[in-house]
Scaffold this active site. Sequence first.
Site, PDB file in Angstrom:
ATOM      1  N   ALA A  94       4.169   4.121   3.230  1.00 55.00           N
ATOM      2  CA  ALA A  94       3.777   2.694   2.543  1.00 55.00           C
ATOM      3  C   ALA A  94       3.832   1.556   3.683  1.00 55.00           C
ATOM      4  O   ALA A  94       4.359   1.903   4.710  1.00 55.00           O
ATOM      5  CB  ALA A  94       4.641   2.629   1.282  1.00 55.00           C
ATOM      6  N   LYS A  95       3.232   0.593   3.310  1.00 54.31           N
ATOM      7  CA  LYS A  95       3.329  -0.624   4.076  1.00 54.31           C
ATOM      8  C   LYS A  95       2.999  -1.652   3.288  1.00 54.31           C
ATOM      9  O   LYS A  95       2.268  -1.734   2.310  1.00 54.31           O
ATOM     10  CB  LYS A  95       2.269  -0.624   5.395  1.00 54.31           C
ATOM     11  CG  LYS A  95       2.788  -1.596   6.307  1.00 54.31           C
ATOM     12  CD  LYS A  95       4.158  -1.329   7.087  1.00 54.31           C
ATOM     13  CE  LYS A  95       3.882  -0.833   8.567  1.00 54.31           C
ATOM     14  NZ  LYS A  95       4.874  -0.571   9.260  1.00 54.31           N
ATOM     15  N   GLY A  96       3.895  -2.888   3.429  1.00 57.77           N
ATOM     16  CA  GLY A  96       3.404  -4.119   2.778  1.00 57.77           C
ATOM     17  C   GLY A  96       3.448  -5.422   3.481  1.00 57.77           C
ATOM     18  O   GLY A  96       3.836  -5.070   4.634  1.00 57.77           O
ATOM     19  N   ALA A 106       0.911  -1.397   0.242  1.00 58.90           N
ATOM     20  CA  ALA A 106       0.089   0.119   0.107  1.00 58.90           C
ATOM     21  C   ALA A 106       0.882   1.282  -0.067  1.00 58.90           C
ATOM     22  O   ALA A 106       1.739   1.325   0.772  1.00 58.90           O
ATOM     23  CB  ALA A 106      -0.815   0.160   1.382  1.00 58.90           C
ATOM     24  N   ASP A 155      10.117  -5.127   9.150  1.00 65.69           N
ATOM     25  CA  ASP A 155       8.652  -5.288  10.147  1.00 65.69           C
ATOM     26  C   ASP A 155       8.608  -6.511  10.645  1.00 65.69           C
ATOM     27  O   ASP A 155       9.445  -7.555  10.514  1.00 65.69           O
ATOM     28  CB  ASP A 155       7.545  -4.733   9.252  1.00 65.69           C
ATOM     29  CG  ASP A 155       6.552  -4.010  10.019  1.00 65.69           C
ATOM     30  OD1 ASP A 155       5.784  -4.685  11.055  1.00 65.69           O
ATOM     31  OD2 ASP A 155       6.450  -2.667   9.792  1.00 65.69           O
TER      32      ASP A 155
END
Length: 432
Positions: free
Chosen positions: A122-124, A77, A163
Site C-alpha cells: 500500500a502507499k498513501g 492505494a 515516509d
Amino acid sequence: MSSDTPPQTDRTESRDQSDDSESALQTVVDQLSEVAEQIDLDPNVVERLSHPNSVYEVTVPIERDDGSIEVFTGYRAQHDSVRGPYKGGVRYNPSITRDECVALSMAMTWKCAVMDIPFGGAKGGVQANPKELSEREHERLTRRFTHEIGDIIGPMTDIPAPDMGTDAQTMAWIMDAYSTNVGETKPGVVTGKPMSIGGSEGREGAPGRSVALIARKAAEYYDWSLDDTTIAVQGFGSVGAKAARLLDDWGADIVAVSDVKGVRYEPDGIDTMAVPSFEEEPEAVTDDADEVLAPEQLFELDVDMLVPAAIGNVITKQNVHDITADLIVEGANGPTTHAADAILEERDIPVLPDILANAGGVTVSYFEWLQDINRRAWSSERVNNELDQEMHAAWDDVRTEFEQRSVSWRDAAYIVALSRIGAAYDARGLWP
Ligand code: NAD
C-alpha cells in the site's frame, strides 16, 4: 476507486524506447510483465497484479492557524493483499499523485514478498508541503486524514508507516485518532511509532542496516574483502548515514558521502562518525571538509561500490555512463531509472535492488506489528539478530535465482517475490 493502469510493453521495446520521463507506474508495470514472462507466471495473475485492488481519494479539510479553511487531497492505494494486510508509508508531499501512490504500493507488494513478510503493498499521501504546516496544522491534517481513511486502515487490514514528510509523531497521531474512533487502543494500526506507544527498537536504523548487510553480502559474493573496498554514498540521512557507518565499522573505506550541498571526498577514508547525519545536523556533510565536490560528481568517482541513498531517479540515461563503480547497492527507493538500469546491465555493473537492499525498514515494521499484537517488546539485540537472519535468508533466495537463471539481481529479486505471490494466488483462487 479506480484501476486503470498503463498498457504493458515487451522487454526490448520498453527498454529501448523508454526514456527518463517514463512514469513510475509504467516502470513498475513493465517490470512486472518482463519478469512474469521469465517465470511463466499465470497471465491471469499478472493481469490482477497490474491493477491496484483499490485507490481511495479523499479531501482533507483543516483549519489553518489563521482561522481559514484549506482543503487538501489525500490518497491511499492498496495494491494487493493475497499474502496479508496492506502495508506501506504515508507521505506528505505537494506533488504526490494517485499514480505515484499506485506505483509505490506495487513496489511494496514485491518488497514484502521478497522478504517473505505476510503483508501486501500500500502507499498513501497527502498533497501538502510539510514545511508550510505548523506543528498544530500537521496534527490536524493527520487526524482528519486518518478519520477520512479510517474505514480502510487497521491492524489486520492496512498498516501505514512514516515516509517522506511524516515521522514517528505523525504515526502517534494516526494511532491516537484511529484508536479514539474505534474505542480501543490499537498500536498495531501503524508502525514507526514512538517507543512509548509500541514502537520497536531498531526500526529507525533498520533500512540502513539492511543496505549495509546486503552490501557486505555482495562484496563477499564477488570475492572482495571489505577492508579493500572503497564506497561512495549519496545522501547522509537515515538510510545513508547508518549504512555508511556500519560499513565503515566493518572495515570498508567510505571515501565519499554527500548531501544536497555537495560531496565530502577523502580518498583515504572518512571517519563517518565525525560527519553529522541529516538528523544530527541537516545538510552539514561538507562543513569543514578539505575537499568538496559538486553533488553530481559523486557518480564519477573511481570507487568499488556506489550506494545511492538519497532520493529516486538519480541514476539516469544522462549520467549512467559517468559511473565507474563496479557495483551498485540501492539504498533509496527507485534511484535507478528503467533506462539507466538497462545500460548498467549491458555494462555488466551489478545492481542490488532497493526491494531487497532497503527492505530492513518494512521487516522491522513487521517485527513492530508482531510486538504490538502480542503486547510484548523485543530487545534491540533480538530485533537486530532477527533482521540479520531475515536479510540473509532473502539474500540466499535471491542469489539462488540469480545463479540458476542468469538474470540481473533485480530480476532475481522480482522472481522470488512474484513466485511467492503467484503461489498464494494459485492456492486461494478467485472468489466470488
Ligand atoms: P533523509 O531525509 O533522512 O536523508 C536524505 C539525505 O539525502 C539527506 O542527507 C539529503 O541531504 C540527501 N539528499 C537529498 N537530495 C539529494 C540530492 N539530490 N543529492 C544528494 N543528496 C541528496 O531520508 P532517508 O529516510 O534516509 O531516505 C532516503 C531514501 O531511502 C529515500 O528514497 C527513501 O524513500 C528511502 N527509504 C527510506 C526508508 C526509511 O525508513 N527512512 C526506508 C526505505 C527506503
